[in-house]
Design an enzyme around this catalytic site. Structure first.
Site, PDB file in Angstrom:
ATOM      1  N   GLY A 129       0.821  -1.208   0.000  1.00  7.79           N
ATOM      2  CA  GLY A 129       0.000   0.000   0.000  1.00  7.79           C
ATOM      3  C   GLY A 129       0.850   1.251   0.000  1.00  7.79           C
ATOM      4  N   ASN A 130       0.223   2.363   0.256  1.00 11.24           N
ATOM      5  CA  ASN A 130       0.960   3.621   0.336  1.00 11.24           C
ATOM      6  C   ASN A 130       0.345   4.503   1.422  1.00 11.24           C
ATOM      7  OD1 ASN A 130      -1.057   5.574  -0.909  1.00 11.24           O
ATOM      8  ND2 ASN A 130      -0.905   4.008  -2.495  1.00 11.24           N
ATOM      9  N   ARG A 131       0.963   5.653   1.665  1.00 13.36           N
ATOM     10  CA  ARG A 131       0.605   6.447   2.843  1.00 13.36           C
ATOM     11  C   ARG A 131      -0.509   7.456   2.600  1.00 13.36           C
ATOM     12  NH1 ARG A 131       5.830   9.106   4.090  1.00 13.36           N
ATOM     13  NH2 ARG A 131       4.547  10.324   5.497  1.00 13.36           N
ATOM     14  N   SER A 132      -1.141   7.427   1.452  1.00 13.42           N
ATOM     15  CA  SER A 132      -2.175   8.435   1.192  1.00 13.42           C
ATOM     16  C   SER A 132      -3.358   8.261   2.157  1.00 13.42           C
ATOM     17  CB  SER A 132      -2.660   8.300  -0.244  1.00 13.42           C
ATOM     18  OG  SER A 132      -3.708   9.204  -0.467  1.00 13.42           O
ATOM     19  N   ALA A 154      -3.802   7.834  -4.769  1.00  6.37           N
ATOM     20  CA  ALA A 154      -2.470   7.291  -5.038  1.00  6.37           C
ATOM     21  C   ALA A 154      -2.673   5.837  -5.456  1.00  6.37           C
ATOM     22  CB  ALA A 154      -1.606   7.389  -3.795  1.00  6.37           C
TER      23      ALA A 154
END
Ligand code: CTP
Length: 396
Positions: free
Chosen positions: A205-208, A272
């Site tokens: 995943g990502n931090r958005s 994102a």
């Protein structure tokens, strides 16, 4: 020129409301002041009366025994209600819809745009009760001019300082300028960050956080648009009157975007999107003891904006470019052309205090005809500026 109703509540920052009023007046707006009882312990109504050239509302039952409809008259005349400073107590009254004082009554009687600029001690600001009250007000469409961080009057250092008067006036003008500019338009906003499963419990995943997309959706709604949000794993409160479609993975978001795109006027791709996903997500949970070390093979996901380009009709399409470091702006410009976007919003994620998860952002809006680099501001204010750039691009 607008009629601004300025509610002043109690707190050391009450004197700064004078600056807010003066700046609004200099910019051509008329200001009528309503003060809470505790505000009057900090600044006298005579000061506001003299500088505004108008009577100051101080209580429900005027001294001269006028019929008690003053709150309705004040509400009818105003184009916007600004509460600055907004104390914890006043925010609680507004959230609960209490009308015991003149400001509370005016707030309930007023159906136009409302902005609050909180100012209080850090612990009071961070208290769950205040946070809940602000969240509730935001849900109702109230704009929040975020307080700054620094040395507070009580000697504490932290968040809670009234935003700069100039920034508050900017927020007022942005809100006034935007009213109704997206009436009847269909706006689709993707928000958050996709998660690509590795197995049944783990993901890439990502931090958005989704905050930027959320702010754009709320701003578009306030401007009269019919708003659909494609939400990728966002844990933020949902806005009444907005349609939400859950899109946890890049493939889900791809499908949801294609579905929504044909019928929309504006697409803002703030999500994102993972560029790669595990080739084959494994069933069940990978067992550590049985595995030792292992490799996860990643395969590319579809570039959603790229896939939309040939399907474009009259839609205005906005992309985001969260880039790292100084060369990022050039990359963002190239990305706008490559993805055939009307606008791309660049921010530098290597800078502290902005971007992922934070309340503020520092953006450059890049279009075919030029660029606008904005100072650091709340994501709500960024959202207004992005929509300001979208509106002139819409077909009549
Ligand atoms: N985007 C998309 N589909 C993807 C990846 C990104 O539609 N699979 C969108 C994002 O929502 C954003 C814009 O494209 O609005 C730019 O995202 P970014 O990740 O910066 O673009 P990439 O194409 O991945 O570019 P890079 O070469 O920098 O990885």
């Amino acid at each position: 020129m607008a009629e601004v109703l300025l509610g002043v509540s109690g707190g050391i920052a009450a004197y700064k409301a004078i600056d807010v009023m003066r700046i609004l007046q200099r910019r051509g707006h008329a200001v009528t002041v309503v003060m809470t009882r505790s505000a009057q312990r900090f600044v006298g109504p005579a000061t506001f009366a003299a500088l505004s050239g108008r009577p100051v509302g101080t209580d429900m039952f005027g001294a001269e025994r006028s019929p008690g409809y003053g709150h309705l008259d004040l509400a009818r005349r105003a184009d916007l209600l600004l509460v600055a400073p907004a104390s914890a107590n006043t925010l609680a009254h507004m959230a609960a819809g209490m009308a015991g004082g003149l400001l509370g009554a005016v707030h309930l009687a007023f159906d136009g745009p409302v902005l609050v600029a909180p100012a209080m001690n850090t612990r009071m600001y961070l208290h769950a009760a205040t946070a809940d009250n602000l969240a509730l007000l935001r849900d109702r469409g109230v704009g929040v001019v975020e307080p700054g961080t620094g040395l507070l009057a009580d000697g504490d250092v932290g968040v809670g300082r009234l935003a700069e008067p100039g920034d508050i006036a900017d927020a007022v003008e942005a809100r006034l300028a935007g009213a109704g500019t997206l009436a009847g338009r269909r706006v689709v906003v993707s928000a958050g960050g996709t998660r690509e499963p590795i197995d049944a419990v783990r993901y890439v995943g990502n931090r958005s956080s989704g905050r930027m997309g959320w702010a754009i959706a709320a701003a578009a709604r306030r401007r009269g648009a019919e708003v659909t949000v494609l939400a990728s794993n966002v844990e933020l409160p949902r806005e009444p009157g907005v349609r939400y479609v859950e899109a946890p993975t890049a493939a889900d978001l791809h499908r949801a975007t294609l579905d929504a795109f044909a019928g929309c006027d504006v697409l803002v791709m703030a999500a994102a999107v993972a560029d790669f996903r595990p080739g084959a997500s494994r069933a069940g949970k990978i067992d550590k003891s049985a595995q030792g070390s292992f490799a996860i093979e990643l395969e590319p996901t579809t570039d959603i904006l790229g896939d939309l380009a040939p399907r474009r009709a009259q839609q205005v399409v906005v992309g985001f470019a969260a880039e790292h470091g100084a060369a990022g702006l050039e990359r963002a410009r190239a990305k706008r052309v490559r993805k055939r976007l009307d606008l791309i919003v660049h921010n530098d994620v290597s800078v502290d205090g902005i971007g992922f998860g934070s309340a503020q952002n520092e953006i450059t809006i890049i279009g075919a005809d030029g660029e606008e680099t904005l100072p650091r501001m709340s994501k709500e204010a960024c959202a207004e500026r992005i929509l300001d750039a979208v509106v002139p691009l819409l077909p009549a």
